[in-house]
Design a protein around this motif. Structure first.
Motif, PDB file in Angstrom:
ATOM      1  N   ILE A 113       0.825  -1.205   0.000  1.00 52.41           N
ATOM      2  CA  ILE A 113       0.000   0.000   0.000  1.00 52.41           C
ATOM      3  C   ILE A 113       0.861   1.258   0.000  1.00 52.41           C
ATOM      4  O   ILE A 113       0.550   2.245  -0.659  1.00 52.41           O
ATOM      5  CB  ILE A 113      -0.929  -0.006   1.227  1.00 52.41           C
ATOM      6  CG1 ILE A 113      -1.972  -1.124   1.102  1.00 52.41           C
ATOM      7  CG2 ILE A 113      -1.630   1.341   1.404  1.00 52.41           C
ATOM      8  CD1 ILE A 113      -2.779  -1.349   2.366  1.00 52.41           C
ATOM      9  N   CYS A 167      -3.429  -2.864  -4.927  1.00 48.71           N
ATOM     10  CA  CYS A 167      -4.268  -1.732  -4.551  1.00 48.71           C
ATOM     11  C   CYS A 167      -5.398  -1.506  -5.551  1.00 48.71           C
ATOM     12  O   CYS A 167      -6.493  -1.067  -5.167  1.00 48.71           O
ATOM     13  CB  CYS A 167      -3.418  -0.482  -4.416  1.00 48.71           C
ATOM     14  SG  CYS A 167      -2.303  -0.523  -2.990  1.00 48.71           S
ATOM     15  N   MET A 170      -8.075  -3.899  -4.603  1.00 50.45           N
ATOM     16  CA  MET A 170      -8.739  -3.516  -3.355  1.00 50.45           C
ATOM     17  C   MET A 170      -9.686  -2.341  -3.551  1.00 50.45           C
ATOM     18  O   MET A 170     -10.723  -2.245  -2.888  1.00 50.45           O
ATOM     19  CB  MET A 170      -7.708  -3.207  -2.281  1.00 50.45           C
ATOM     20  CG  MET A 170      -7.030  -4.450  -1.724  1.00 50.45           C
ATOM     21  SD  MET A 170      -5.995  -4.099  -0.293  1.00 50.45           S
ATOM     22  CE  MET A 170      -5.553  -5.768   0.230  1.00 50.45           C
ATOM     23  N   ALA A 175     -12.554  -1.453   0.628  1.00 50.92           N
ATOM     24  CA  ALA A 175     -11.822  -1.843   1.825  1.00 50.92           C
ATOM     25  C   ALA A 175     -11.653  -0.636   2.741  1.00 50.92           C
ATOM     26  O   ALA A 175     -11.935   0.509   2.365  1.00 50.92           O
ATOM     27  CB  ALA A 175     -10.450  -2.422   1.456  1.00 50.92           C
ATOM     28  N   THR A 176     -11.208  -0.920   3.948  1.00 55.25           N
ATOM     29  CA  THR A 176     -10.933   0.115   4.948  1.00 55.25           C
ATOM     30  C   THR A 176      -9.547  -0.135   5.532  1.00 55.25           C
ATOM     31  O   THR A 176      -9.191  -1.280   5.823  1.00 55.25           O
ATOM     32  CB  THR A 176     -11.972   0.085   6.079  1.00 55.25           C
ATOM     33  OG1 THR A 176     -13.283   0.242   5.523  1.00 55.25           O
ATOM     34  CG2 THR A 176     -11.723   1.210   7.073  1.00 55.25           C
ATOM     35  N   ILE A 177      -8.777   0.926   5.695  1.00 52.72           N
ATOM     36  CA  ILE A 177      -7.439   0.823   6.276  1.00 52.72           C
ATOM     37  C   ILE A 177      -7.504   1.270   7.734  1.00 52.72           C
ATOM     38  O   ILE A 177      -8.028   2.352   8.041  1.00 52.72           O
ATOM     39  CB  ILE A 177      -6.431   1.687   5.498  1.00 52.72           C
ATOM     40  CG1 ILE A 177      -6.273   1.143   4.073  1.00 52.72           C
ATOM     41  CG2 ILE A 177      -5.082   1.730   6.205  1.00 52.72           C
ATOM     42  CD1 ILE A 177      -5.347   1.958   3.202  1.00 52.72           C
ATOM     43  N   PHE A 190     -10.339   2.867   1.798  1.00 54.47           N
ATOM     44  CA  PHE A 190      -9.195   2.563   0.939  1.00 54.47           C
ATOM     45  C   PHE A 190      -9.107   3.522  -0.240  1.00 54.47           C
ATOM     46  O   PHE A 190      -8.019   3.982  -0.602  1.00 54.47           O
ATOM     47  CB  PHE A 190      -9.282   1.117   0.447  1.00 54.47           C
ATOM     48  CG  PHE A 190      -7.982   0.589  -0.081  1.00 54.47           C
ATOM     49  CD1 PHE A 190      -7.126  -0.135   0.724  1.00 54.47           C
ATOM     50  CD2 PHE A 190      -7.589   0.841  -1.393  1.00 54.47           C
ATOM     51  CE1 PHE A 190      -5.909  -0.607   0.241  1.00 54.47           C
ATOM     52  CE2 PHE A 190      -6.383   0.368  -1.889  1.00 54.47           C
ATOM     53  CZ  PHE A 190      -5.543  -0.347  -1.066  1.00 54.47           C
ATOM     54  N   PHE A 193      -7.259   6.750   0.557  1.00 53.85           N
ATOM     55  CA  PHE A 193      -5.938   6.714   1.200  1.00 53.85           C
ATOM     56  C   PHE A 193      -4.837   7.240   0.292  1.00 53.85           C
ATOM     57  O   PHE A 193      -3.929   7.947   0.745  1.00 53.85           O
ATOM     58  CB  PHE A 193      -5.616   5.290   1.645  1.00 53.85           C
ATOM     59  CG  PHE A 193      -4.348   5.192   2.452  1.00 53.85           C
ATOM     60  CD1 PHE A 193      -4.331   5.574   3.785  1.00 53.85           C
ATOM     61  CD2 PHE A 193      -3.175   4.726   1.885  1.00 53.85           C
ATOM     62  CE1 PHE A 193      -3.161   5.507   4.539  1.00 53.85           C
ATOM     63  CE2 PHE A 193      -2.003   4.637   2.629  1.00 53.85           C
ATOM     64  CZ  PHE A 193      -2.009   5.034   3.958  1.00 53.85           C
ATOM     65  N   HIS A 205       0.056   9.756   0.594  1.00 53.44           N
ATOM     66  CA  HIS A 205      -0.870   8.928   1.371  1.00 53.44           C
ATOM     67  C   HIS A 205      -1.545   9.755   2.458  1.00 53.44           C
ATOM     68  O   HIS A 205      -0.941  10.676   3.013  1.00 53.44           O
ATOM     69  CB  HIS A 205      -0.135   7.753   2.023  1.00 53.44           C
ATOM     70  CG  HIS A 205       0.745   6.994   1.096  1.00 53.44           C
ATOM     71  ND1 HIS A 205       2.111   7.184   1.045  1.00 53.44           N
ATOM     72  CD2 HIS A 205       0.451   6.055   0.171  1.00 53.44           C
ATOM     73  CE1 HIS A 205       2.619   6.388   0.118  1.00 53.44           C
ATOM     74  NE2 HIS A 205       1.652   5.686  -0.427  1.00 53.44           N
ATOM     75  N   VAL A 216      -5.975  -4.126   7.086  1.00 52.44           N
ATOM     76  CA  VAL A 216      -6.865  -3.746   5.996  1.00 52.44           C
ATOM     77  C   VAL A 216      -8.058  -4.691   6.050  1.00 52.44           C
ATOM     78  O   VAL A 216      -7.879  -5.914   6.095  1.00 52.44           O
ATOM     79  CB  VAL A 216      -6.178  -3.852   4.617  1.00 52.44           C
ATOM     80  CG1 VAL A 216      -7.169  -3.502   3.508  1.00 52.44           C
ATOM     81  CG2 VAL A 216      -4.952  -2.951   4.547  1.00 52.44           C
TER      82      VAL A 216
END
Length: 327
Positions: A113, A167, A170, A175-177, A190, A193, A205, A216
């Motif tokens: 990431i 990425c 994703m 998705a969630t970081i 995501f 980000f 970022h 993640v």
């Protein structure tokens, strides 16, 4: 090689404290990008904080189907996980299309990431580069920009393409970081980000100083979906995408019930092609409609000379992938 301190953290809290204890400190995960940049004298950290012992190497499948991936899970482990292969094949395919077996064994989810761009002007250490030396310029705009430079999302300050395959998948999945830092824990979607270069390309970022990616979490897989990742490049191994697409598709009879399309290789961040999705959603796909969607995916694309072919190649990445999924 420049001198630097090396610290090995035994807990997340200790890692964050060590990071805060010295200026210009960097977390060390797999190191497949960081160590290269240190050898090239592009990155010059005063301290490395090793995070291998933090217990962030697990893949957890929740009752709702959501998958929680530890920051230190290797690319190989994630790609080969049975649940990922069955319910998120687009992610497994994207991971296996990247780098080499040896690098995938070492590279981590969080490191992937956070990886930096492959622009030659950024990595040569002597050319002007706004990412490396803010305000110095971007020679790629009028220079060598065929392979790893973007036609979507660029600015007058930077056109370096985002390098990750994982990425892109994703972003299509959703998705969630999860982040943890000196000010506590927080989550970032995501898709938000990775930042566009704009007037500050050195900010890549949405992460605050001292923050560490811990996990993640993937969105639940779409019911009855099919998905695939298509990567177009000059050779079929160990090369970054010239253009790629990750597509997640749900059909209702002959009509598209839901679809998610993301692009790589052509953009400065993993690129969600919502315009292309809107063309297809609720419609019965025909060859003409697929071509219209592919064209919509590249709306706003700008050629910088040598990389102009990526506009059509990006369309092919969408139309070929979608046609295969519908066959």
């Amino acid at each position: 090689m420049r001198n630097f301190e090396f610290s090995r953290a035994s807990s997340i809290d200790e890692a964050i404290a060590l990071h805060a204890g010295a200026g210009d400190t960097v977390y060390l995960a797999g190191g497949t990008t960081l160590l290269d940049l240190m050898k090239l004298d592009i990155t010059r950290p005063a301290r490395l904080v090793d995070i291998h012992r933090l217990g962030l190497d697990q893949i957890e499948v929740g009752a709702d189907g959501r998958v929680r991936i530890g920051a230190m899970v290797s690319n190989t482990e994630l790609a080969r996980h049975p649940h990922i292969q069955r319910h998120y094949p687009v992610l497994s395919q994207a991971l296996l299309s990247g780098a080499s077996t040896q690098l995938r064994n070492k590279a981590t989810t969080a490191g992937n990431i956070m990886q930096r761009v492959r622009c030659g002007y950024f990595r040569d250490g002597v050319s002007p580069c706004n990412k490396r030396t803010p305000g110095s310029g971007c020679p790629a705009i009028e220079g060598l920009n065929r392979n790893v430079h973007a036609v979507l999302g660029g600015s007058e300050h930077c056109i370096a393409a985002h390098p990750s395959d994982m990425c892109v998948a994703m972003v299509a999945i959703g998705a969630t970081i999860q982040l943890q830092g000196p000010n506590g824990r927080r989550e970032v979607p995501f898709a938000q980000f990775h930042l566009l270069p704009g007037s500050e390309p050195w900010k890549e970022h949405a992460i605050q100083p001292g923050e560490l990616i811990t996990h993640v979490t993937l969105d639940p897989p779409l019911a009855q979906s099919r998905s695939a990742y298509l990567k177009l490049r000059d050779r079929t191994s160990y090369q970054f995408a010239l253009a790629s697409s990750a597509i997640v598709l749900v059909m209702d009879g002959n009509a598209v019930r839901d679809i998610r399309i993301a692009l790589g290789g052509v953009s400065t961040k993993p690129w969600r092609a919502e315009g292309a999705e809107a063309v297809l959603r609720g419609q019965t796909p025909t060859p003409a409609l697929i071509q219209s969607a592919a064209a919509a995916a590249m709306t706003g694309a700008k050629s910088y000379g040598q990389n102009g072919f990526k506009i059509l190649l990006g369309q092919q990445a969408v139309s070929r992938n979608l046609s295969t999924l519908l066959a």
